[in-house]
Design a protein around this motif. Structure first.
Motif, PDB file in Angstrom:
ATOM      1  N   UNK A   1       0.806  -1.216   0.000  1.00 58.25           N
ATOM      2  CA  UNK A   1       0.000   0.000   0.000  1.00 58.25           C
ATOM      3  C   UNK A   1       0.843   1.272   0.000  1.00 58.25           C
ATOM      4  N   UNK A   2       0.278   2.312  -0.576  1.00 59.06           N
ATOM      5  CA  UNK A   2       0.894   3.635  -0.530  1.00 59.06           C
ATOM      6  C   UNK A   2       1.086   4.048   0.928  1.00 59.06           C
ATOM      7  N   UNK A   3       2.244   4.629   1.236  1.00 61.04           N
ATOM      8  CA  UNK A   3       2.531   5.064   2.586  1.00 61.04           C
ATOM      9  C   UNK A   3       3.281   4.046   3.428  1.00 61.04           C
ATOM     10  N   UNK A   4       3.378   2.808   2.930  1.00 59.92           N
ATOM     11  CA  UNK A   4       4.110   1.781   3.674  1.00 59.92           C
ATOM     12  C   UNK A   4       5.606   2.067   3.631  1.00 59.92           C
ATOM     13  N   UNK A   5       6.294   1.766   4.709  1.00 57.49           N
ATOM     14  CA  UNK A   5       7.745   1.953   4.777  1.00 57.49           C
ATOM     15  C   UNK A   5       8.478   0.641   4.476  1.00 57.49           C
ATOM     16  N   UNK A   6       7.852  -0.477   4.828  1.00 62.00           N
ATOM     17  CA  UNK A   6       8.431  -1.789   4.530  1.00 62.00           C
ATOM     18  C   UNK A   6       7.461  -2.603   3.683  1.00 62.00           C
ATOM     19  N   UNK A   7       8.015  -3.607   3.004  1.00 60.99           N
ATOM     20  CA  UNK A   7       7.204  -4.474   2.156  1.00 60.99           C
ATOM     21  C   UNK A   7       7.679  -5.918   2.310  1.00 60.99           C
ATOM     22  N   UNK A   8       6.821  -6.854   1.925  1.00 57.43           N
ATOM     23  CA  UNK A   8       7.218  -8.257   1.907  1.00 57.43           C
ATOM     24  C   UNK A   8       8.469  -8.414   1.048  1.00 57.43           C
ATOM     25  N   UNK A   9       9.462  -9.121   1.553  1.00 57.95           N
ATOM     26  CA  UNK A   9      10.741  -9.207   0.840  1.00 57.95           C
ATOM     27  C   UNK A   9      10.586  -9.902  -0.507  1.00 57.95           C
ATOM     28  N   UNK A  10       9.744 -10.932  -0.579  1.00 61.46           N
ATOM     29  CA  UNK A  10       9.343 -11.572  -1.847  1.00 61.46           C
ATOM     30  C   UNK A  10       7.985 -12.205  -1.595  1.00 61.46           C
ATOM     31  N   UNK A  11       6.951 -11.744  -2.292  1.00 64.04           N
ATOM     32  CA  UNK A  11       5.655 -12.383  -2.077  1.00 64.04           C
ATOM     33  C   UNK A  11       5.511 -13.612  -2.970  1.00 64.04           C
ATOM     34  N   UNK A  12       4.459 -14.362  -2.747  1.00 63.13           N
ATOM     35  CA  UNK A  12       4.312 -15.655  -3.427  1.00 63.13           C
ATOM     36  C   UNK A  12       3.785 -15.537  -4.849  1.00 63.13           C
ATOM     37  N   UNK A  13       3.254 -14.366  -5.222  1.00 61.88           N
ATOM     38  CA  UNK A  13       2.720 -14.211  -6.565  1.00 61.88           C
ATOM     39  C   UNK A  13       1.293 -14.733  -6.654  1.00 61.88           C
ATOM     40  N   UNK A  14       0.673 -14.523  -7.806  1.00 61.76           N
ATOM     41  CA  UNK A  14      -0.724 -14.932  -7.983  1.00 61.76           C
ATOM     42  C   UNK A  14      -0.803 -16.353  -8.547  1.00 61.76           C
ATOM     43  N   UNK A  15      -2.044 -16.798  -8.749  1.00 62.39           N
ATOM     44  CA  UNK A  15      -2.295 -18.101  -9.366  1.00 62.39           C
ATOM     45  C   UNK A  15      -3.173 -17.883 -10.598  1.00 62.39           C
ATOM     46  N   UNK A  16      -2.774 -18.460 -11.730  1.00 66.92           N
ATOM     47  CA  UNK A  16      -3.558 -18.339 -12.969  1.00 66.92           C
ATOM     48  C   UNK A  16      -4.931 -18.989 -12.806  1.00 66.92           C
ATOM     49  N   UNK A  17      -5.839 -18.625 -13.677  1.00 65.39           N
ATOM     50  CA  UNK A  17      -7.189 -19.188 -13.625  1.00 65.39           C
ATOM     51  C   UNK A  17      -7.184 -20.695 -13.827  1.00 65.39           C
ATOM     52  N   UNK A  18      -6.151 -21.223 -14.493  1.00 67.65           N
ATOM     53  CA  UNK A  18      -6.075 -22.668 -14.697  1.00 67.65           C
ATOM     54  C   UNK A  18      -5.334 -23.376 -13.557  1.00 67.65           C
ATOM     55  N   UNK A  19      -4.973 -22.631 -12.503  1.00 67.75           N
ATOM     56  CA  UNK A  19      -4.320 -23.236 -11.345  1.00 67.75           C
ATOM     57  C   UNK A  19      -2.802 -23.183 -11.354  1.00 67.75           C
TER      58      UNK A  19
END
Length: 314
Positions: free
Chosen positions: A134-152
């Motif tokens: 989010x805007x205004x955050x000072x820290x962020x997840x170092x590496x997020x897991x990413x999304x999942x396609x509609x086919x899984x």
């Protein structure tokens, strides 16, 4: 080995001379010494040839590679929380070499990355736009897991398959390739990936798919037009290069027929470009509804090579 043979030859000659002193002088001829010396010389030559065969031929036109390990002395290295994995730098064949190194970063794919937080900016100021953080955050997840396609399919897996295709295309085109991730997991957070690229490549291309589900097309993430953000280093010194690289990549994708979203650009304050000291782009090559088959990814890889050629004038 040469020293051992030389010592053996010396001992042999001494013994031969010693034995000769017990025999009539006529039996120790010059030809005997010559033959003995020739045999020893032949052994030395054979040893040299054996040693030489263990050394790779420097003129062999075969791609080579080397491992690159984390260096705590690199600029911004102390901002990284996860950096235990080594990466591989692949060299193009000498006959094709452009002497330019492209960092290919398959997004996501770090186990435990979502449990660590890193500073969004090197000056520890808050983010100026929204996004996965989010805007205004000072820290962020170092590496997020990413999304999942509609086919899984996991985004991290699709990113990796495209990155591996791209590696082969770039090497064939004469570029050296620094591969950040070549397996399901690499223990490098987003800052570590950027810092490694900064110190070992001429540009940094991060591969992602967007989280929307409209198959809207490919675009690059540009640097937001926010004065405070663009005044922060290293953004201030490099955001023009990031923009030029992104525009060249989009132009390359258009040239091979890849679908482009809007004008090919969406501005977001990213950790990657906040720490980049080389031309650096997050390339969103589609979204969770997009075709991520080998055929579709092959076309995208071709477009990236075309865009890279445009950027470097090759």
């Amino acid at each position: 080995m040469k020293r051992v043979i030389f010592l053996a030859l010396t001992a042999f000659l001494v013994l031969s001379v010693g034995c000769a002193r017990e025999k009539p002088a006529t039996e120790l001829t010059s030809s005997t010494l010559t033959e003995t010396s020739a045999e020893a010389t032949s052994e030395v030559a054979s040893a040299e040839q054996s040693e030489a065969s263990d050394i790779p031929d420097a003129t062999t036109d075969v791609p080579s590679q080397k491992q690159i390990y984390w260096d705590d002395s690199w600029q911004y290295a102390d901002f990284s929380k996860i950096h235990s994995s080594a990466v591989t730098l692949y060299y193009a064949e000498k006959s094709k070499a452009k002497n330019i190194t492209v960092c290919v970063n398959a997004g996501h794919g770090t186990r435990g990355g979502s449990a660590q937080k890193t500073y969004c900016h090197p000056d520890k100021t808050p983010k100026v736009t929204g996004g996965s953080t989010a805007k205004g955050a000072v820290t962020a997840t170092s590496v997020n897991e990413g999304m999942t396609f509609l086919d899984g399919t996991r985004e991290a897996d699709a990113n990796l398959s495209l990155a591996l295709l791209l590696k082969d295309r770039l090497l064939a085109a004469g570029y050296n390739v620094l591969m950040i991730r070549e397996s399901e997991d690499v223990q490098l957070d987003n800052i570590a990936r950027t810092v490694i690229a900064n110190n070992n490549a001429d540009c940094h291309i991060s591969i992602h798919y967007d989280s929307t589900a409209t198959d809207k097309g490919l675009f690059f993430i540009g640097v937001p037009d926010v004065a405070s953000y663009r005044a922060m280093e290293p953004v201030a010194s490099h955001y023009g290069q990031h923009t030029a690289l992104g525009e060249a990549l989009v132009k390359g994708e258009r040239s091979v027929g890849v679908k482009i979203f809007s004008k090919g650009r969406l501005d977001i304050d990213l950790t990657q470009t906040s720490y980049s000291t080389i031309p650096s782009v997050d390339l969103e090559v589609g979204d969770k509804k997009s075709d991520h088959s080998e055929e579709a990814q092959s076309l995208i890889a071709d477009g990236i090579v075309e865009g890279t050629d445009l950027y470097f004038g090759k």
